[in-house]
Design a protein around this motif. Structure first.
Motif, PDB file in Angstrom:
ATOM      1  N   LEU A 119      13.554 -22.390 -25.630  1.00 32.37           N
ATOM      2  CA  LEU A 119      13.098 -21.832 -24.611  1.00 32.37           C
ATOM      3  C   LEU A 119      14.708 -21.727 -23.119  1.00 32.37           C
ATOM      4  O   LEU A 119      14.481 -21.374 -22.174  1.00 32.37           O
ATOM      5  CB  LEU A 119      11.828 -22.152 -23.647  1.00 32.37           C
ATOM      6  CG  LEU A 119      10.787 -22.016 -24.203  1.00 32.37           C
ATOM      7  CD1 LEU A 119       9.451 -23.221 -24.103  1.00 32.37           C
ATOM      8  CD2 LEU A 119       9.971 -20.190 -24.207  1.00 32.37           C
ATOM      9  N   GLY A 120      16.073 -22.849 -23.808  1.00 29.26           N
ATOM     10  CA  GLY A 120      16.890 -22.490 -23.008  1.00 29.26           C
ATOM     11  C   GLY A 120      16.664 -23.430 -21.525  1.00 29.26           C
ATOM     12  O   GLY A 120      16.976 -23.289 -20.655  1.00 29.26           O
ATOM     13  N   LEU A 121      15.486 -24.711 -21.704  1.00 31.86           N
ATOM     14  CA  LEU A 121      15.387 -25.530 -20.817  1.00 31.86           C
ATOM     15  C   LEU A 121      15.855 -26.831 -21.213  1.00 31.86           C
ATOM     16  O   LEU A 121      15.737 -27.419 -22.526  1.00 31.86           O
ATOM     17  CB  LEU A 121      13.637 -25.648 -20.579  1.00 31.86           C
ATOM     18  CG  LEU A 121      12.633 -23.851 -20.356  1.00 31.86           C
ATOM     19  CD1 LEU A 121      11.576 -24.394 -20.594  1.00 31.86           C
ATOM     20  CD2 LEU A 121      13.359 -24.189 -18.980  1.00 31.86           C
ATOM     21  N   ALA A 122      16.812 -27.161 -20.533  1.00 34.27           N
ATOM     22  CA  ALA A 122      17.229 -28.708 -20.489  1.00 34.27           C
ATOM     23  C   ALA A 122      16.921 -30.027 -20.460  1.00 34.27           C
ATOM     24  O   ALA A 122      16.411 -29.949 -19.345  1.00 34.27           O
ATOM     25  CB  ALA A 122      19.118 -29.263 -19.461  1.00 34.27           C
ATOM     26  N   GLU A 123      16.907 -30.730 -21.417  1.00 29.88           N
ATOM     27  CA  GLU A 123      16.209 -32.252 -20.610  1.00 29.88           C
ATOM     28  C   GLU A 123      16.435 -32.924 -19.870  1.00 29.88           C
ATOM     29  O   GLU A 123      17.825 -32.689 -19.172  1.00 29.88           O
ATOM     30  CB  GLU A 123      15.722 -33.235 -21.606  1.00 29.88           C
ATOM     31  CG  GLU A 123      14.723 -32.367 -23.266  1.00 29.88           C
ATOM     32  CD  GLU A 123      14.586 -33.678 -24.210  1.00 29.88           C
ATOM     33  OE1 GLU A 123      13.817 -34.904 -23.071  1.00 29.88           O
ATOM     34  OE2 GLU A 123      15.206 -33.362 -25.122  1.00 29.88           O
ATOM     35  N   ASP A 124      15.894 -33.396 -18.834  1.00 29.10           N
ATOM     36  CA  ASP A 124      16.327 -35.159 -17.968  1.00 29.10           C
ATOM     37  C   ASP A 124      16.585 -35.680 -18.317  1.00 29.10           C
ATOM     38  O   ASP A 124      16.250 -36.139 -19.448  1.00 29.10           O
ATOM     39  CB  ASP A 124      15.997 -34.703 -16.486  1.00 29.10           C
ATOM     40  CG  ASP A 124      15.974 -33.379 -14.924  1.00 29.10           C
ATOM     41  OD1 ASP A 124      16.792 -33.081 -15.469  1.00 29.10           O
ATOM     42  OD2 ASP A 124      14.673 -33.288 -15.216  1.00 29.10           O
ATOM     43  N   VAL A 125      17.793 -36.860 -18.305  1.00 28.63           N
ATOM     44  CA  VAL A 125      18.167 -37.886 -18.917  1.00 28.63           C
ATOM     45  C   VAL A 125      17.943 -38.946 -18.250  1.00 28.63           C
ATOM     46  O   VAL A 125      17.850 -39.206 -16.815  1.00 28.63           O
ATOM     47  CB  VAL A 125      19.903 -38.400 -19.155  1.00 28.63           C
ATOM     48  CG1 VAL A 125      20.012 -39.370 -20.154  1.00 28.63           C
ATOM     49  CG2 VAL A 125      20.653 -36.605 -19.240  1.00 28.63           C
ATOM     50  N   VAL A 126      16.752 -39.939 -18.343  1.00 29.92           N
ATOM     51  CA  VAL A 126      15.596 -40.273 -17.814  1.00 29.92           C
ATOM     52  C   VAL A 126      15.606 -41.581 -19.339  1.00 29.92           C
ATOM     53  O   VAL A 126      14.856 -41.190 -20.081  1.00 29.92           O
ATOM     54  CB  VAL A 126      14.660 -40.176 -17.393  1.00 29.92           C
ATOM     55  CG1 VAL A 126      13.895 -40.779 -16.093  1.00 29.92           C
ATOM     56  CG2 VAL A 126      14.907 -38.794 -16.190  1.00 29.92           C
ATOM     57  N   ALA A 127      15.691 -42.270 -18.551  1.00 25.94           N
ATOM     58  CA  ALA A 127      15.561 -43.809 -19.782  1.00 25.94           C
ATOM     59  C   ALA A 127      13.995 -43.767 -20.032  1.00 25.94           C
ATOM     60  O   ALA A 127      13.087 -43.506 -18.498  1.00 25.94           O
ATOM     61  CB  ALA A 127      15.433 -45.263 -19.063  1.00 25.94           C
ATOM     62  N   VAL A 128      13.220 -43.645 -21.149  1.00 21.71           N
ATOM     63  CA  VAL A 128      11.620 -44.057 -21.192  1.00 21.71           C
ATOM     64  C   VAL A 128      10.824 -44.938 -20.636  1.00 21.71           C
ATOM     65  O   VAL A 128      10.314 -44.745 -20.402  1.00 21.71           O
ATOM     66  CB  VAL A 128      11.758 -43.860 -22.719  1.00 21.71           C
ATOM     67  CG1 VAL A 128      12.698 -42.514 -23.464  1.00 21.71           C
ATOM     68  CG2 VAL A 128      12.326 -45.291 -23.653  1.00 21.71           C
ATOM     69  N   ASP A 129      11.679 -45.908 -20.344  1.00 18.11           N
ATOM     70  CA  ASP A 129      10.787 -47.550 -20.013  1.00 18.11           C
ATOM     71  C   ASP A 129      11.238 -46.887 -18.194  1.00 18.11           C
ATOM     72  O   ASP A 129      11.249 -48.550 -17.416  1.00 18.11           O
ATOM     73  CB  ASP A 129      11.414 -48.764 -20.453  1.00 18.11           C
ATOM     74  CG  ASP A 129      12.851 -48.942 -20.498  1.00 18.11           C
ATOM     75  OD1 ASP A 129      13.565 -48.026 -20.127  1.00 18.11           O
ATOM     76  OD2 ASP A 129      13.790 -49.822 -20.465  1.00 18.11           O
ATOM     77  N   ARG A 130      11.703 -46.523 -17.718  1.00 16.46           N
ATOM     78  CA  ARG A 130      11.874 -45.966 -15.903  1.00 16.46           C
ATOM     79  C   ARG A 130      10.434 -45.896 -15.350  1.00 16.46           C
ATOM     80  O   ARG A 130       9.787 -44.912 -15.664  1.00 16.46           O
ATOM     81  CB  ARG A 130      12.544 -45.030 -15.900  1.00 16.46           C
ATOM     82  CG  ARG A 130      13.458 -44.594 -14.128  1.00 16.46           C
ATOM     83  CD  ARG A 130      14.184 -44.053 -13.581  1.00 16.46           C
ATOM     84  NE  ARG A 130      14.559 -43.419 -12.154  1.00 16.46           N
ATOM     85  CZ  ARG A 130      15.584 -42.712 -12.472  1.00 16.46           C
ATOM     86  NH1 ARG A 130      16.567 -42.625 -13.151  1.00 16.46           N
ATOM     87  NH2 ARG A 130      15.924 -42.702 -10.647  1.00 16.46           N
TER      88      ARG A 130
END
Length: 388
Positions: free
Chosen positions: A299-310
């Protein structure tokens, strides 16, 4: 079936029916209903699904507002979860209106593009997420027994696929003392409120010696009637959270010990109430998460870089993830806004909130299409779930 053609048809249908799906989100936003009181919301969802050709069953697991809507008779058993409850005073400040709308949108387009013998699709209406009740009761009643894959999306200030959720246990302490005039005859009284206050003091000391993932927070729910009456009764409630279920249970015992010590110190009598419905930590299935991430790439959508435990909270989706492979990705509705706030509720029906409904519907349906068409994906997800 050709997966690429299916996904093209899914995206086209979501776009053509965007107003149908966003209208569901707006309707629930305008008529928010709190946990286990979602009669209107549940009926709106059920009637939509009936019009779409789903077989709907209402009033499940002794919850009036729980429902299932099913389509298909063969293939993988996929459940798309629709939360619907709002928060007291704040309305849909957790975005369950978007969750429900995206779930129904995904289900509707899947029914359009998949024949009955390709999938066993269930939309599961899960009430009272804010109280951590709905999914736990549906699990206990066996409604997840035949499900192979579960999925839902949740609105957020960011877009990400995996996020940790802490296990959560709920405790209530009631202290019983003896009333007396606080000035004239203080020696005749036993101050139940002192038991509550000493419990808080003991827990504050305990927090210095707990692992980083542990969270303990509480409120005083009854502190007495008047300053000149020594309180004969006082109570408080606590949530105890941790990243592992064993740790939740261990910390519960330490918190109870704090209250027991406070009762001994103040001479009051203690009642301990433990809610048996414990929310489990979320069990991440990376193979399943990667499959959803693949749809975002398409879909051309970028994930944000976020720690999974934040910024971890808790949800009864964790209980589902313990018994069946589950994904719970987040769709963005606006940066810099946090859940359980009035600004978050307003954002759910903004232009970006509407886009989140469409993104969730499309990405969930595309993920389901891959599960239906490619047994290799199903095998990898199942193998990881069995091993871990």
């Amino acid at each position: 079936m050709d997966t690429e053609s299916l996904k093209t048809a899914i995206c086209r249908s979501v776009e053509l029916r965007r107003n149908d799906f966003t209208a569901i989100s707006h309707d629930l936003y305008l008529h928010p209903e709190t946990a286990l009181q979602e009669q209107r919301s549940s009926e709106v969802l059920c009637r939509f699904l009936e019009r779409e050709g789903f077989q709907v069953k209402r009033g499940l697991a002794e919850m009036e507002t729980a429902f299932t809507a099913t389509y298909g008779n063969a293939g993988p058993a996929i459940a798309i979860l629709a939360e619907m409850d709002a928060l007291p005073e704040l309305g849909h400040a957790c975005g369950h209106n978007i969750i429900a709308a995206a779930a129904l949108g995904a289900a509707a387009v899947l029914r359009e593009v998949l024949p009955e013998d390709a999938v066993r699709l269930t939309v599961m209406g899960t009430p009272a997420e804010e109280q951590g009740i709905g999914k736990i009761e549906l699990i206990k009643a066996g409604f997840f027994d035949s499900i192979e894959f579960a999925m839902m999306v949740h609105p957020s200030s960011r877009r990400y696929v995996t996020k940790a959720y802490l296990g959560l246990a709920r405790l209530r302490f009631v202290f019983h003392g003896r009333p007396a005039h606080a000035s004239a005859y203080p020696e005749e009284g036993i101050n139940a409120l002192d038991g509550v206050i000493q419990t808080f003091n003991a827990i504050n000391a305990l927090r210095q010696q707990v692992p980083q993932d542990v969270r303990i927070h509480g409120i005083i729910t009854d502190g007495g009637a008047a300053p000149n009456i020594i309180p004969a009764r006082a109570s408080c409630s606590f949530y105890v959270r941790a990243a592992e279920l064993d740790r939740v249970h261990a910390m519960v015992q330490r918190v109870i010990a704090c209250a027991q010590g406070a009762a001994t110190a103040t001479g009051s009598r203690l009642e301990v109430e433990e809610d048996p419905r414990i929310m489990a930590p979320f069990r991440i299935n990376q193979a399943y998460a990667d499959l959803y991430a693949k749809q975002l790439e398409l879909l051309g959508l970028a994930e944000d870089v976020v720690a999974v435990d934040r910024n971890c909270g808790s949800s009864d989706i964790g209980n589902v993830s313990q018994i069946v492979p589950t994904i719970h990705p987040h769709v963005p509705i606006g940066s810099g806004i946090n859940i359980h706030s009035s600004s978050f509720a307003e954002a759910t029906v903004s232009l970006q909130g509407d886009q989140a409904v469409l993104e969730g519907a499309c990405a969930l349906a595309m993920t389901a299409a891959d599960l239906v068409c490619d047994p290799a994906y199903r095998r990898r997800i199942a193998e990881e779930f069995t091993k871990n």
